[in-house]
Design a protein around this motif. Structure first.
Motif, PDB file in Angstrom:
ATOM      1  N   PHE A 150       0.832  -1.203   0.000  1.00  0.00           N
ATOM      2  CA  PHE A 150       0.000   0.000   0.000  1.00  0.00           C
ATOM      3  C   PHE A 150       0.870   1.259   0.000  1.00  0.00           C
ATOM      4  O   PHE A 150       0.620   2.200  -0.752  1.00  0.00           O
ATOM      5  N   MET A 151       1.891   1.268   0.840  1.00  0.00           N
ATOM      6  CA  MET A 151       2.792   2.425   0.926  1.00  0.00           C
ATOM      7  C   MET A 151       3.548   2.620  -0.391  1.00  0.00           C
ATOM      8  O   MET A 151       3.756   3.754  -0.814  1.00  0.00           O
ATOM      9  N   ASP A 152       3.934   1.535  -1.043  1.00  0.00           N
ATOM     10  CA  ASP A 152       4.621   1.627  -2.337  1.00  0.00           C
ATOM     11  C   ASP A 152       3.743   2.315  -3.376  1.00  0.00           C
ATOM     12  O   ASP A 152       4.239   3.049  -4.230  1.00  0.00           O
ATOM     13  N   GLN A 153       2.431   2.083  -3.302  1.00  0.00           N
ATOM     14  CA  GLN A 153       1.502   2.721  -4.239  1.00  0.00           C
ATOM     15  C   GLN A 153       1.425   4.233  -4.030  1.00  0.00           C
ATOM     16  O   GLN A 153       1.071   4.965  -4.944  1.00  0.00           O
ATOM     17  N   LEU A 154       1.745   4.699  -2.835  1.00  0.00           N
ATOM     18  CA  LEU A 154       1.649   6.130  -2.527  1.00  0.00           C
ATOM     19  C   LEU A 154       2.877   6.926  -2.958  1.00  0.00           C
ATOM     20  O   LEU A 154       2.798   8.143  -3.097  1.00  0.00           O
ATOM     21  N   VAL A 155       3.990   6.238  -3.156  1.00  0.00           N
ATOM     22  CA  VAL A 155       5.243   6.925  -3.478  1.00  0.00           C
ATOM     23  C   VAL A 155       5.084   7.760  -4.744  1.00  0.00           C
ATOM     24  O   VAL A 155       4.637   7.270  -5.784  1.00  0.00           O
ATOM     25  N   GLY A 156       5.405   9.043  -4.621  1.00  0.00           N
ATOM     26  CA  GLY A 156       5.361   9.961  -5.751  1.00  0.00           C
ATOM     27  C   GLY A 156       3.977  10.474  -6.095  1.00  0.00           C
ATOM     28  O   GLY A 156       3.814  11.200  -7.067  1.00  0.00           O
ATOM     29  N   LYS A 157       2.967  10.109  -5.301  1.00  0.00           N
ATOM     30  CA  LYS A 157       1.604  10.549  -5.566  1.00  0.00           C
ATOM     31  C   LYS A 157       1.107  11.438  -4.436  1.00  0.00           C
ATOM     32  O   LYS A 157       1.619  11.388  -3.319  1.00  0.00           O
ATOM     33  N   LYS A 158       0.103  12.216  -4.745  1.00  0.00           N
ATOM     34  CA  LYS A 158      -0.526  13.039  -3.723  1.00  0.00           C
ATOM     35  C   LYS A 158      -1.344  12.140  -2.802  1.00  0.00           C
ATOM     36  O   LYS A 158      -2.041  11.231  -3.264  1.00  0.00           O
ATOM     37  N   ILE A 159      -1.247  12.377  -1.515  1.00  0.00           N
ATOM     38  CA  ILE A 159      -1.959  11.564  -0.539  1.00  0.00           C
ATOM     39  C   ILE A 159      -3.452  11.880  -0.622  1.00  0.00           C
ATOM     40  O   ILE A 159      -3.849  13.039  -0.508  1.00  0.00           O
ATOM     41  N   PRO A 160      -4.280  10.855  -0.827  1.00  0.00           N
ATOM     42  CA  PRO A 160      -5.718  11.120  -0.878  1.00  0.00           C
ATOM     43  C   PRO A 160      -6.229  11.555   0.491  1.00  0.00           C
ATOM     44  O   PRO A 160      -5.871  10.974   1.512  1.00  0.00           O
ATOM     45  N   LEU A 161      -7.038  12.596   0.500  1.00  0.00           N
ATOM     46  CA  LEU A 161      -7.556  13.111   1.756  1.00  0.00           C
ATOM     47  C   LEU A 161      -8.891  12.461   2.085  1.00  0.00           C
ATOM     48  O   LEU A 161      -9.707  12.233   1.198  1.00  0.00           O
ATOM     49  N   PRO A 162      -9.113  12.177   3.370  1.00  0.00           N
ATOM     50  CA  PRO A 162     -10.399  11.609   3.754  1.00  0.00           C
ATOM     51  C   PRO A 162     -11.490  12.671   3.651  1.00  0.00           C
ATOM     52  O   PRO A 162     -11.220  13.871   3.675  1.00  0.00           O
ATOM     53  N   SER A 163     -12.710  12.212   3.547  1.00  0.00           N
ATOM     54  CA  SER A 163     -13.837  13.125   3.468  1.00  0.00           C
ATOM     55  C   SER A 163     -13.968  13.905   4.775  1.00  0.00           C
ATOM     56  O   SER A 163     -13.891  13.329   5.861  1.00  0.00           O
ATOM     57  N   LYS A 164     -14.164  15.194   4.660  1.00  0.00           N
ATOM     58  CA  LYS A 164     -14.297  16.013   5.865  1.00  0.00           C
ATOM     59  C   LYS A 164     -15.556  15.672   6.642  1.00  0.00           C
ATOM     60  O   LYS A 164     -15.613  15.882   7.842  1.00  0.00           O
ATOM     61  N   LYS A 165     -16.562  15.123   5.969  1.00  0.00           N
ATOM     62  CA  LYS A 165     -17.794  14.794   6.683  1.00  0.00           C
ATOM     63  C   LYS A 165     -17.609  13.609   7.624  1.00  0.00           C
ATOM     64  O   LYS A 165     -18.403  13.407   8.529  1.00  0.00           O
ATOM     65  N   ASN A 166     -16.564  12.811   7.430  1.00  0.00           N
ATOM     66  CA  ASN A 166     -16.295  11.666   8.296  1.00  0.00           C
ATOM     67  C   ASN A 166     -15.320  11.988   9.427  1.00  0.00           C
ATOM     68  O   ASN A 166     -14.958  11.103  10.183  1.00  0.00           O
ATOM     69  N   MET A 167     -14.906  13.246   9.528  1.00  0.00           N
ATOM     70  CA  MET A 167     -13.931  13.626  10.550  1.00  0.00           C
ATOM     71  C   MET A 167     -14.607  13.836  11.907  1.00  0.00           C
ATOM     72  O   MET A 167     -15.725  14.339  11.976  1.00  0.00           O
ATOM     73  N   SER A 168     -13.884  13.468  12.945  1.00  0.00           N
ATOM     74  CA  SER A 168     -14.349  13.767  14.297  1.00  0.00           C
ATOM     75  C   SER A 168     -14.123  15.262  14.547  1.00  0.00           C
ATOM     76  O   SER A 168     -13.383  15.915  13.799  1.00  0.00           O
ATOM     77  N   PRO A 169     -14.729  15.824  15.590  1.00  0.00           N
ATOM     78  CA  PRO A 169     -14.479  17.232  15.906  1.00  0.00           C
ATOM     79  C   PRO A 169     -12.993  17.540  16.113  1.00  0.00           C
ATOM     80  O   PRO A 169     -12.501  18.573  15.684  1.00  0.00           O
ATOM     81  N   ALA A 170     -12.265  16.611  16.736  1.00  0.00           N
ATOM     82  CA  ALA A 170     -10.827  16.825  16.958  1.00  0.00           C
ATOM     83  C   ALA A 170     -10.063  16.825  15.638  1.00  0.00           C
ATOM     84  O   ALA A 170      -9.164  17.648  15.428  1.00  0.00           O
ATOM     85  N   GLU A 171     -10.414  15.910  14.734  1.00  0.00           N
ATOM     86  CA  GLU A 171      -9.756  15.866  13.422  1.00  0.00           C
ATOM     87  C   GLU A 171     -10.072  17.127  12.627  1.00  0.00           C
ATOM     88  O   GLU A 171      -9.202  17.684  11.956  1.00  0.00           O
ATOM     89  N   TRP A 172     -11.315  17.564  12.705  1.00  0.00           N
ATOM     90  CA  TRP A 172     -11.726  18.782  11.993  1.00  0.00           C
ATOM     91  C   TRP A 172     -10.949  19.986  12.524  1.00  0.00           C
ATOM     92  O   TRP A 172     -10.485  20.826  11.759  1.00  0.00           O
ATOM     93  N   ALA A 173     -10.768  20.067  13.832  1.00  0.00           N
ATOM     94  CA  ALA A 173     -10.017  21.171  14.433  1.00  0.00           C
ATOM     95  C   ALA A 173      -8.563  21.168  13.950  1.00  0.00           C
ATOM     96  O   ALA A 173      -8.017  22.217  13.604  1.00  0.00           O
ATOM     97  N   LYS A 174      -7.948  19.993  13.914  1.00  0.00           N
ATOM     98  CA  LYS A 174      -6.563  19.896  13.419  1.00  0.00           C
ATOM     99  C   LYS A 174      -6.486  20.337  11.959  1.00  0.00           C
ATOM    100  O   LYS A 174      -5.558  21.026  11.556  1.00  0.00           O
ATOM    101  N   GLU A 175      -7.468  19.917  11.170  1.00  0.00           N
ATOM    102  CA  GLU A 175      -7.491  20.290   9.755  1.00  0.00           C
ATOM    103  C   GLU A 175      -7.575  21.814   9.605  1.00  0.00           C
ATOM    104  O   GLU A 175      -6.900  22.407   8.768  1.00  0.00           O
ATOM    105  N   LEU A 176      -8.400  22.448  10.419  1.00  0.00           N
ATOM    106  CA  LEU A 176      -8.521  23.909  10.375  1.00  0.00           C
ATOM    107  C   LEU A 176      -7.213  24.598  10.762  1.00  0.00           C
ATOM    108  O   LEU A 176      -6.849  25.625  10.178  1.00  0.00           O
TER     109      LEU A 176
END
Length: 70
Positions: free
Chosen positions: A28-54
């Motif tokens: 899985f990690m090999d597939q990510l090399v040299g590519k942009k990391i896909p971001l998770p949907s913001k609607k699935n974030m917890s309040p703490a994750e949303w705060a960090k994102e902000l």
């Protein structure tokens, strides 16, 4: 701050996976090399994750030396 954001995004992405063994993780990690990391949907974030994102977004908007957190 960009490195912290990248590491945070990788940690979230890995937490969403269900690896059966280390080989699956490495493949899985090999597939990510040299590519942009896909971001998770913001609607699935917890309040703490949303705060960090902000916080990460705020740092991208202003030069770090101008952001003051008291």
């Amino acid at each position: 701050m960009k490195h912290e954001k990248m590491m945070y995004d990788i940690q979230r992405l890995l937490a969403e996976q269900d690896f059966k063994n280390e080989d699956e993780l490495n493949a899985f990690m090999d597939q990510l090399v040299g590519k942009k990391i896909p971001l998770p949907s913001k609607k699935n974030m917890s309040p703490a994750e949303w705060a960090k994102e902000l916080i990460f977004e705020a740092y991208e908007m202003y030069p770090p030396e101008q952001v003051h957190i008291s």
